[in-house]
Structures are given as structure tokens and as C-alpha cells.
Design a protein around this motif. Structure first.
Motif, mmCIF file in Angstrom:
data_model
loop_
_atom_site.group_PDB
_atom_site.id
_atom_site.type_symbol
_atom_site.label_atom_id
_atom_site.label_comp_id
_atom_site.label_asym_id
_atom_site.label_seq_id
_atom_site.Cartn_x
_atom_site.Cartn_y
_atom_site.Cartn_z
ATOM 1 N N LEU A 259 13.319 5.556 -7.009
ATOM 2 C CA LEU A 259 14.357 5.177 -6.050
ATOM 3 C C LEU A 259 15.276 4.141 -6.687
ATOM 4 O O LEU A 259 14.819 3.064 -7.084
ATOM 5 C CB LEU A 259 13.734 4.611 -4.771
ATOM 6 N N ASP A 260 16.546 4.453 -6.777
ATOM 7 C CA ASP A 260 17.493 3.571 -7.446
ATOM 8 C C ASP A 260 18.135 2.553 -6.503
ATOM 9 O O ASP A 260 18.463 1.446 -6.910
ATOM 10 C CB ASP A 260 18.591 4.395 -8.123
ATOM 11 N N MET A 261 18.339 2.937 -5.258
ATOM 12 C CA MET A 261 18.954 2.017 -4.303
ATOM 13 C C MET A 261 17.951 0.932 -3.909
ATOM 14 O O MET A 261 16.850 1.231 -3.433
ATOM 15 C CB MET A 261 19.424 2.771 -3.062
ATOM 16 N N VAL A 262 18.344 -0.311 -4.119
ATOM 17 C CA VAL A 262 17.418 -1.426 -3.924
ATOM 18 C C VAL A 262 16.861 -1.474 -2.509
ATOM 19 O O VAL A 262 15.649 -1.635 -2.310
ATOM 20 C CB VAL A 262 18.115 -2.761 -4.267
ATOM 21 N N GLU A 263 17.712 -1.342 -1.514
ATOM 22 C CA GLU A 263 17.247 -1.441 -0.130
ATOM 23 C C GLU A 263 16.264 -0.330 0.213
ATOM 24 O O GLU A 263 15.241 -0.571 0.874
ATOM 25 C CB GLU A 263 18.442 -1.402 0.828
ATOM 26 N N VAL A 264 16.570 0.879 -0.230
ATOM 27 C CA VAL A 264 15.678 2.013 0.042
ATOM 28 C C VAL A 264 14.364 1.834 -0.705
ATOM 29 O O VAL A 264 13.282 2.088 -0.162
ATOM 30 C CB VAL A 264 16.356 3.337 -0.357
ATOM 31 N N ARG A 265 14.464 1.384 -1.945
ATOM 32 C CA ARG A 265 13.268 1.165 -2.759
ATOM 33 C C ARG A 265 12.350 0.136 -2.105
ATOM 34 O O ARG A 265 11.149 0.358 -1.949
ATOM 35 C CB ARG A 265 13.681 0.702 -4.155
ATOM 36 N N MET A 266 12.901 -1.011 -1.709
ATOM 37 C CA MET A 266 12.080 -2.066 -1.147
ATOM 38 C C MET A 266 11.524 -1.692 0.221
ATOM 39 O O MET A 266 10.422 -2.122 0.589
ATOM 40 C CB MET A 266 12.875 -3.366 -1.061
ATOM 41 N N GLU A 267 12.254 -0.886 0.960
ATOM 42 C CA GLU A 267 11.722 -0.406 2.236
ATOM 43 C C GLU A 267 10.465 0.429 2.007
ATOM 44 O O GLU A 267 9.472 0.289 2.729
ATOM 45 C CB GLU A 267 12.786 0.422 2.963
ATOM 46 N N GLN A 268 10.509 1.290 0.992
ATOM 47 C CA GLN A 268 9.332 2.099 0.675
ATOM 48 C C GLN A 268 8.199 1.233 0.136
ATOM 49 O O GLN A 268 7.027 1.418 0.494
ATOM 50 C CB GLN A 268 9.684 3.167 -0.355
ATOM 51 N N VAL A 269 8.524 0.280 -0.738
ATOM 52 C CA VAL A 269 7.507 -0.616 -1.298
ATOM 53 C C VAL A 269 6.786 -1.360 -0.182
ATOM 54 O O VAL A 269 5.544 -1.440 -0.148
ATOM 55 C CB VAL A 269 8.143 -1.624 -2.280
ATOM 56 N N ASN A 270 7.542 -1.925 0.747
ATOM 57 C CA ASN A 270 6.939 -2.691 1.838
ATOM 58 C C ASN A 270 6.106 -1.805 2.761
ATOM 59 O O ASN A 270 5.013 -2.202 3.189
ATOM 60 C CB ASN A 270 8.033 -3.408 2.630
ATOM 61 N N TYR A 271 6.613 -0.631 3.045
ATOM 62 C CA TYR A 271 5.870 0.275 3.927
ATOM 63 C C TYR A 271 4.543 0.689 3.295
ATOM 64 O O TYR A 271 3.487 0.628 3.944
ATOM 65 C CB TYR A 271 6.713 1.511 4.243
ATOM 66 N N ARG A 272 4.582 1.086 2.041
ATOM 67 C CA ARG A 272 3.355 1.554 1.395
ATOM 68 C C ARG A 272 2.353 0.423 1.192
ATOM 69 O O ARG A 272 1.148 0.598 1.449
ATOM 70 C CB ARG A 272 3.682 2.214 0.051
ATOM 71 N N SER A 273 2.821 -0.714 0.724
ATOM 72 C CA SER A 273 1.894 -1.814 0.438
ATOM 73 C C SER A 273 1.194 -2.294 1.710
ATOM 74 O O SER A 273 -0.016 -2.567 1.705
ATOM 75 C CB SER A 273 2.631 -2.969 -0.243
ATOM 76 N N LYS A 274 1.932 -2.370 2.814
ATOM 77 C CA LYS A 274 1.340 -2.833 4.073
ATOM 78 C C LYS A 274 0.440 -1.765 4.695
ATOM 79 O O LYS A 274 -0.634 -2.074 5.232
ATOM 80 C CB LYS A 274 2.449 -3.244 5.033
ATOM 81 N N THR A 275 0.864 -0.522 4.612
ATOM 82 C CA THR A 275 0.049 0.568 5.158
ATOM 83 C C THR A 275 -1.303 0.623 4.469
ATOM 84 O O THR A 275 -2.356 0.736 5.122
ATOM 85 C CB THR A 275 0.772 1.917 4.988
ATOM 86 N N LEU A 276 -1.313 0.539 3.164
ATOM 87 C CA LEU A 276 -2.561 0.605 2.408
ATOM 88 C C LEU A 276 -3.448 -0.597 2.687
ATOM 89 O O LEU A 276 -4.674 -0.467 2.816
ATOM 90 C CB LEU A 276 -2.264 0.714 0.910
ATOM 91 N N PHE A 277 -2.846 -1.775 2.799
ATOM 92 C CA PHE A 277 -3.650 -2.959 3.100
ATOM 93 C C PHE A 277 -4.339 -2.814 4.446
ATOM 94 O O PHE A 277 -5.551 -3.050 4.573
ATOM 95 C CB PHE A 277 -2.794 -4.226 3.094
ATOM 96 N N HIS A 278 -3.583 -2.455 5.476
ATOM 97 C CA HIS A 278 -4.151 -2.389 6.826
ATOM 98 C C HIS A 278 -5.103 -1.208 6.999
ATOM 99 O O HIS A 278 -5.932 -1.217 7.911
ATOM 100 C CB HIS A 278 -3.030 -2.341 7.854
ATOM 101 N N GLU A 279 -5.012 -0.245 6.111
ATOM 102 C CA GLU A 279 -5.947 0.882 6.155
ATOM 103 C C GLU A 279 -7.361 0.441 5.797
ATOM 104 O O GLU A 279 -8.346 0.988 6.307
ATOM 105 C CB GLU A 279 -5.489 1.975 5.185
ATOM 106 N N ILE A 280 -7.486 -0.557 4.951
ATOM 107 C CA ILE A 280 -8.810 -0.962 4.465
ATOM 108 C C ILE A 280 -9.284 -2.304 5.010
ATOM 109 O O ILE A 280 -10.447 -2.681 4.798
ATOM 110 C CB ILE A 280 -8.858 -1.006 2.926
ATOM 111 N N ASN A 281 -8.420 -3.045 5.691
ATOM 112 C CA ASN A 281 -8.797 -4.370 6.188
ATOM 113 C C ASN A 281 -8.575 -4.477 7.689
ATOM 114 O O ASN A 281 -7.506 -4.129 8.189
ATOM 115 C CB ASN A 281 -7.968 -5.455 5.481
ATOM 116 N N SER A 282 -9.582 -4.973 8.389
ATOM 117 C CA SER A 282 -9.486 -5.205 9.831
ATOM 118 C C SER A 282 -9.216 -6.683 10.105
ATOM 119 O O SER A 282 -9.476 -7.542 9.258
ATOM 120 C CB SER A 282 -10.786 -4.785 10.524
ATOM 121 N N ASP A 283 -8.734 -6.993 11.291
ATOM 122 C CA ASP A 283 -8.338 -8.360 11.628
ATOM 123 C C ASP A 283 -9.457 -9.371 11.458
ATOM 124 O O ASP A 283 -9.221 -10.518 11.071
ATOM 125 C CB ASP A 283 -7.819 -8.424 13.065
#
Length: 209
Positions: free
Chosen positions: A30-54
Motif C-alpha cells: 500500500l503506497d498511500m500513507v493513510e490507507v497503509r496506516m489504516e490497515q496497519v492499525n486494524y490488523r495489529s489491533k485485531t490480532l492483539f485482541h484475538e489472543i488477549n482478554s481484558d
């Protein structure tokens, strides 16, 4: 906790130092910075919350190196600022600090370079995870961060906006991630579920937290 990760040194590349692990791609292609960072944030948070509970207990670990032109006091101040900003009810008394040999030393390195390790134990809900991951992905946080789940024996390491490693002492905690997010696995590392990466430990150092 660390009986489950015998002689594992927390250092890059974590994926290649672990018994079982998956390396996920975050912002590639992804070359567009905003689109790239939106995907980075979505994936990183999704994966974290998939394996960790509150209510899971986490070790919030930060490593930073102190060079000749950056004294220990300056490095320590930057790390404490991270804990203050991203953890609830922070107290300096809760932080475990250790001075270690430089983790990436080679024959040309000066002897006065050291690594500082700081560790804070908190429940997931007491860390501002989403803000922390966003800041780490965009490069505004100092040091290497490892989030270690002491209940599920899983380590989460977002190394930068390119990708993250999730490792475990056994295959079971990773199976759901593999099935649900197989299309996010770094190209060239995709394999069958039965062969989630396994390598032997080799000349790894003890880590004591």
C-alpha cells in the motif's frame, strides 16, 4: 511464566528465535500513507485482541539501548514516559528494571553500549492498548515493546508498520490465528496448519523478569 520460554531472549527477529510462531504482514503493498496506516492499525489491533482478554495478566516489557551519546538517565526517562502515558494507575515502584549487555553486540561494538529492560505487570484492561499499538506502528514510541500474556503463554511483538510476530510455547494458542488470519501471514511463510513454524532453540540467553 518464563518456564514456558526456556532460554528465550526477547530480541528481533523474535519469530526466528521461538519454538512456535507466526509472522504477520501489516502494511505491505500500500503506497498511500493513510490507507497503509489504516490497515496497519486494524490488523495489529485485531490480532492483539484475538489472543488477549481484558482480565489476562500481561508483562508490558520495553527494551532500549543506551549509547555513549545518550546516557542511561535520558533513556530511562523516555521509557517511563511510555508507561505513564499508556498504563493506568502507574507507579514507578511497579516497574522492574535491569541493565543488560547490549543485545546485538558484535566485535566492532564499543563495550560501553548497554541495553535497559523495563517491565510492568498489568491486566490487559489497564493498558491503553489501542493507543499504544497506534503509536508504536507510527514510530512515535521509543524502544522495543513485547506484550507477554502470562495466562496463555503468548508473546506479541509489533516491530514496526511492516509486521508483527506472535509466538507461543506451544502450537494450540496459534491455531485460531492461523485459520482466521491466514491471508495476513507474511508471503513465503504460509504453510499448513499442522506445520506452524517450529525451530529448535540455539544458544539463546536466559531472560529473568
Amino acid at each position: 511464566m518464563f518456564d514456558h520460554f526456556p532460554k528465550l531472549e526477547l530480541k528481533k527477529p523474535l519469530f526466528y528465535n521461538a519454538s512456535f510462531g507466526i509472522r504477520f504482514e501489516l502494511g505491505a503493498g500500500l503506497d498511500m500513507v493513510e490507507v497503509r496506516m489504516e490497515q496497519v492499525n486494524y490488523r495489529s489491533k485485531t490480532l492483539f485482541h484475538e489472543i488477549n482478554s481484558d482480565d489476562d495478566e500481561l508483562y508490558f516489557v520495553i527494551f532500549a539501548d543506551s549509547w555513549e551519546d545518550e546516557p542511561v538517565s535520558k533513556v530511562e526517562s523516555k521509557i517511563i514516559d511510555v508507561f505513564v502515558k499508556y498504563s493506568n494507575k502507574f507507579s514507578i515502584d511497579d516497574v522492574d528494571k535491569a541493565v543488560l549487555p547490549y543485545r546485538y553486540r558484535d566485535d566492532e561494538d564499543e563495550d560501553n553500549t548497554i541495553t535497559l529492560r523495563f517491565c510492568l505487570k498489568r491486566k490487559t484492561k489497564d493498558i491503553q492498548i489501542n493507543d499504544l499499538l497506534t503509536a508504536k506502528a507510527n514510530g512515535s514510541i521509543y524502544g522495543d515493546i513485547y506484550l507477554i500474556n502470562s495466562i496463555k503463554h503468548v508473546i506479541y511483538h509489533l516491530y514496526d508498520d511492516r509486521g508483527l510476530d506472535i509466538i507461543s510455547s506451544q502450537k494450540k494458542p496459534l491455531e485460531k490465528l492461523y485459520v482466521n488470519y491466514n491471508h495476513w501471514i507474511l508471503d513465503g511463510l504460509t504453510c499448513s496448519l499442522s506445520s506452524i513454524k517450529r525451530i529448535k532453540y540455539s544458544q539463546l540467553l536466559d531472560i529473568i523478569l
